[in-house]
Scaffold this motif. Structure first.
Motif, PDB file in Angstrom:
ATOM      1  N   LEU A  87      37.180  14.887  38.857  1.00 55.12           N
ATOM      2  CA  LEU A  87      36.864  13.710  39.658  1.00 55.12           C
ATOM      3  C   LEU A  87      38.096  12.846  39.892  1.00 55.12           C
ATOM      4  CD1 LEU A  87      33.399  12.717  38.168  1.00 55.12           C
ATOM      5  CD2 LEU A  87      33.870  13.628  40.435  1.00 55.12           C
ATOM      6  N   ARG A  88      38.980  12.773  38.906  1.00 48.71           N
ATOM      7  CA  ARG A  88      40.209  12.009  39.107  1.00 48.71           C
ATOM      8  C   ARG A  88      41.055  12.607  40.217  1.00 48.71           C
ATOM      9  NH1 ARG A  88      42.621  10.433  33.098  1.00 48.71           N
ATOM     10  NH2 ARG A  88      41.278   8.630  32.719  1.00 48.71           N
TER      11      ARG A  88
ATOM     12  N   PRO B 250      42.197   8.113  40.114  1.00 49.52           N
ATOM     13  CA  PRO B 250      41.891   7.820  38.701  1.00 49.52           C
ATOM     14  C   PRO B 250      40.818   6.764  38.509  1.00 49.52           C
ATOM     15  CG  PRO B 250      44.064   6.966  39.332  1.00 49.52           C
ATOM     16  CD  PRO B 250      43.601   7.827  40.460  1.00 49.52           C
ATOM     17  N   GLU B 251      40.863   5.659  39.282  1.00 49.97           N
ATOM     18  CA  GLU B 251      39.878   4.601  39.077  1.00 49.97           C
ATOM     19  C   GLU B 251      38.531   4.963  39.698  1.00 49.97           C
ATOM     20  OE1 GLU B 251      42.893   3.942  40.410  1.00 49.97           O
ATOM     21  OE2 GLU B 251      43.891   2.895  38.737  1.00 49.97           O
ATOM     22  N   GLN B 252      38.536   5.385  40.969  1.00 50.99           N
ATOM     23  CA  GLN B 252      37.282   5.703  41.635  1.00 50.99           C
ATOM     24  C   GLN B 252      36.596   6.904  40.985  1.00 50.99           C
ATOM     25  OE1 GLN B 252      40.128   5.102  43.135  1.00 50.99           O
ATOM     26  NE2 GLN B 252      39.745   3.276  44.394  1.00 50.99           N
ATOM     27  N   GLY B 253      37.389   7.888  40.581  1.00 49.66           N
ATOM     28  CA  GLY B 253      36.812   9.060  39.930  1.00 49.66           C
ATOM     29  C   GLY B 253      36.123   8.714  38.624  1.00 49.66           C
TER      30      GLY B 253
ATOM     31  N   VAL C 149      37.847   6.849  26.410  1.00 52.39           N
ATOM     32  CA  VAL C 149      37.476   7.937  27.324  1.00 52.39           C
ATOM     33  C   VAL C 149      36.928   7.383  28.635  1.00 52.39           C
ATOM     34  CG1 VAL C 149      37.029   9.607  25.498  1.00 52.39           C
ATOM     35  CG2 VAL C 149      35.199   8.100  26.244  1.00 52.39           C
ATOM     36  N   GLY C 150      37.174   6.109  28.892  1.00 50.24           N
ATOM     37  CA  GLY C 150      36.680   5.500  30.116  1.00 50.24           C
ATOM     38  C   GLY C 150      37.750   5.452  31.189  1.00 50.24           C
ATOM     39  N   PHE C 151      37.986   4.264  31.704  1.00 50.09           N
ATOM     40  CA  PHE C 151      38.938   4.085  32.777  1.00 50.09           C
ATOM     41  C   PHE C 151      40.373   4.284  32.274  1.00 50.09           C
ATOM     42  CE2 PHE C 151      35.195   1.892  34.333  1.00 50.09           C
ATOM     43  CZ  PHE C 151      35.193   2.234  35.674  1.00 50.09           C
ATOM     44  N   PRO C 152      41.340   4.433  33.187  1.00 46.87           N
ATOM     45  CA  PRO C 152      42.743   4.604  32.773  1.00 46.87           C
ATOM     46  C   PRO C 152      43.213   3.445  31.904  1.00 46.87           C
ATOM     47  CG  PRO C 152      42.495   5.121  35.108  1.00 46.87           C
ATOM     48  CD  PRO C 152      41.178   4.562  34.656  1.00 46.87           C
ATOM     49  N   PRO C 153      44.243   3.671  31.073  1.00 44.99           N
ATOM     50  CA  PRO C 153      44.685   2.641  30.123  1.00 44.99           C
ATOM     51  C   PRO C 153      45.116   1.327  30.774  1.00 44.99           C
ATOM     52  CG  PRO C 153      45.628   4.771  29.558  1.00 44.99           C
ATOM     53  CD  PRO C 153      44.963   4.944  30.893  1.00 44.99           C
ATOM     54  N   ASP C 154      45.655   1.388  31.999  1.00 41.31           N
ATOM     55  CA  ASP C 154      46.122   0.164  32.647  1.00 41.31           C
ATOM     56  C   ASP C 154      45.043  -0.498  33.502  1.00 41.31           C
ATOM     57  OD1 ASP C 154      46.035   2.202  34.480  1.00 41.31           O
ATOM     58  OD2 ASP C 154      47.857   1.602  35.541  1.00 41.31           O
ATOM     59  N   TYR C 155      43.811   0.008  33.454  1.00 41.54           N
ATOM     60  CA  TYR C 155      42.720  -0.541  34.260  1.00 41.54           C
ATOM     61  C   TYR C 155      41.848  -1.415  33.368  1.00 41.54           C
ATOM     62  CZ  TYR C 155      39.432  -0.643  38.163  1.00 41.54           C
ATOM     63  OH  TYR C 155      38.645  -1.039  39.215  1.00 41.54           O
ATOM     64  N   PRO C 156      41.748  -2.719  33.643  1.00 46.45           N
ATOM     65  CA  PRO C 156      41.075  -3.619  32.696  1.00 46.45           C
ATOM     66  C   PRO C 156      39.555  -3.499  32.727  1.00 46.45           C
ATOM     67  CG  PRO C 156      41.814  -4.844  34.623  1.00 46.45           C
ATOM     68  CD  PRO C 156      42.324  -3.437  34.796  1.00 46.45           C
ATOM     69  N   THR C 157      38.979  -3.397  31.554  1.00 44.38           N
ATOM     70  CA  THR C 157      37.542  -3.586  31.338  1.00 44.38           C
ATOM     71  C   THR C 157      37.392  -4.342  30.030  1.00 44.38           C
ATOM     72  OG1 THR C 157      37.152  -1.565  30.055  1.00 44.38           O
ATOM     73  CG2 THR C 157      37.059  -1.364  32.456  1.00 44.38           C
TER      74      THR C 157
END
Length: 301
Positions: free
Chosen positions: A150-151, A156-159, A242-250
């Motif tokens: 999916l990535r 990376p984010e949308q996938g 195992v979620g979003f990429p490391p630089d994507y904030p959640t």
């Protein structure tokens, strides 16, 4: 009249009203926060890394610097407030979309199982099978298997958004299906359903015109529980890495990044943890208020 009585009963539930206020404040904050606080959540500022929140240095000489980052910065100099806003937007988006998907699946399966007797056994045994599966290991396996495909296809984010929403939605529909099935089983023996049968109304028309409008109430209550479950599940996946990429904030990713330094900077754990807790708690209180307001027995009492 019914709507007025429902709203009157809902207003009597103080926790539900507070929950609406808290959820509304959080939702508006993450949606409109960029208009008031325009810092890039991924911008690195190494010179101002590891700043504490403003209240810890309000009497310090560094207070002028702290006002530029009122909630402090992390170990890479990223602004904590900007990350809270961006992370909340991601967490709430995952929660709402995953909840909608689970409601759709659960409602369809519940209506089919409750209305068509020949499908009831098969669909309910399938529901029992999914309920018996260990959800968290299943989520981890699904993310591991489909993450790279999916990535590469959606980015990376949308996938990861599609994957997490799909996995959470496909593993949280069972309670809705059971609730809707029980309501349909009771409704299909009522006089207005039997009258619709007697005049030759097709099953599809009966489901659309008579059954679905009468199961909206339990579906709304189930929606609040599903939203809370989706937010917690997404936070758990991000916390486990195992979620979003490391630089994507959640919010979950902020918790994971804060754990190694939580003894030195406890506010980095408290802030996202408090945001998750308040959001989930407010959603649960709204669900309690809706349950009381939509239950005719409680409303009469």
């Amino acid at each position: 009249m019914t709507e007025r009585a429902t709203w009157t009963q809902f207003k009597r539930h103080k926790g539900a009203l507070i929950g609406v206020g808290v959820l509304g404040f959080v939702t508006l904050g993450v949606l409109l926060g960029d208009l008031l606080w325009g810092l890039d959540p991924q911008k690195l500022d190494i010179r101002n890394k590891n700043l504490r929140p403003i209240y810890t240095a309000i009497w310090d000489s560094a207070a002028a610097v702290q006002w530029a980052h009122p909630l402090g910065t992390d170990h890479l100099g990223r602004d904590a407030l900007a990350n809270m806003i961006a992370g909340g937007r991601t967490s709430l988006a995952v929660g709402w979309v995953a909840m909608s998907l689970s409601l759709l699946i659960g409602t369809v399966i519940g209506v089919l199982a409750g209305y068509f007797r020949r499908l009831d056994g098969l669909l309910m045994r399938f529901t029992d099978l999914v309920l018996s599966l260990p959800i968290l290991p299943l989520l981890l396996v699904a993310v591991t298997l489909f993450r790279d495909q999916l990535r590469s296809t959606f980015g990376p984010e949308q996938g990861m958004f599609i994957l997490i929403v799909g996995v959470v939605g496909l593993t949280s529909w069972m309670q809705t299906a059971r609730i809707v099935r029980s309501e349909v089983l009771a409704l299909k023996e009522r006089e207005f359903i039997l009258a619709a049968h007697s005049i030759g109304t097709t099953p599809g028309a009966i489901i659309r015109r008579h059954l679905l409008p009468n199961v909206i109430s339990p579906i709304m209550v189930s929606a609040t529980l599903g939203l809370a479950t989706a937010i917690i599940t997404e936070s758990a996946l991000s916390f486990l890495g195992v979620g979003f990429p490391p630089d994507y904030p959640t919010w979950g990713k902020m918790l994971a990044d804060a754990v190694p330094r939580m003894d030195q900077y406890p506010e980095r754990v408290i802030l996202p943890g408090l945001a998750i807790s308040l959001t989930v708690l407010s959603v649960n209180y709204i669900g309690d208020g809706l349950r009381d307001a939509l239950d005719p027995r409680i409303r009469r009492r």
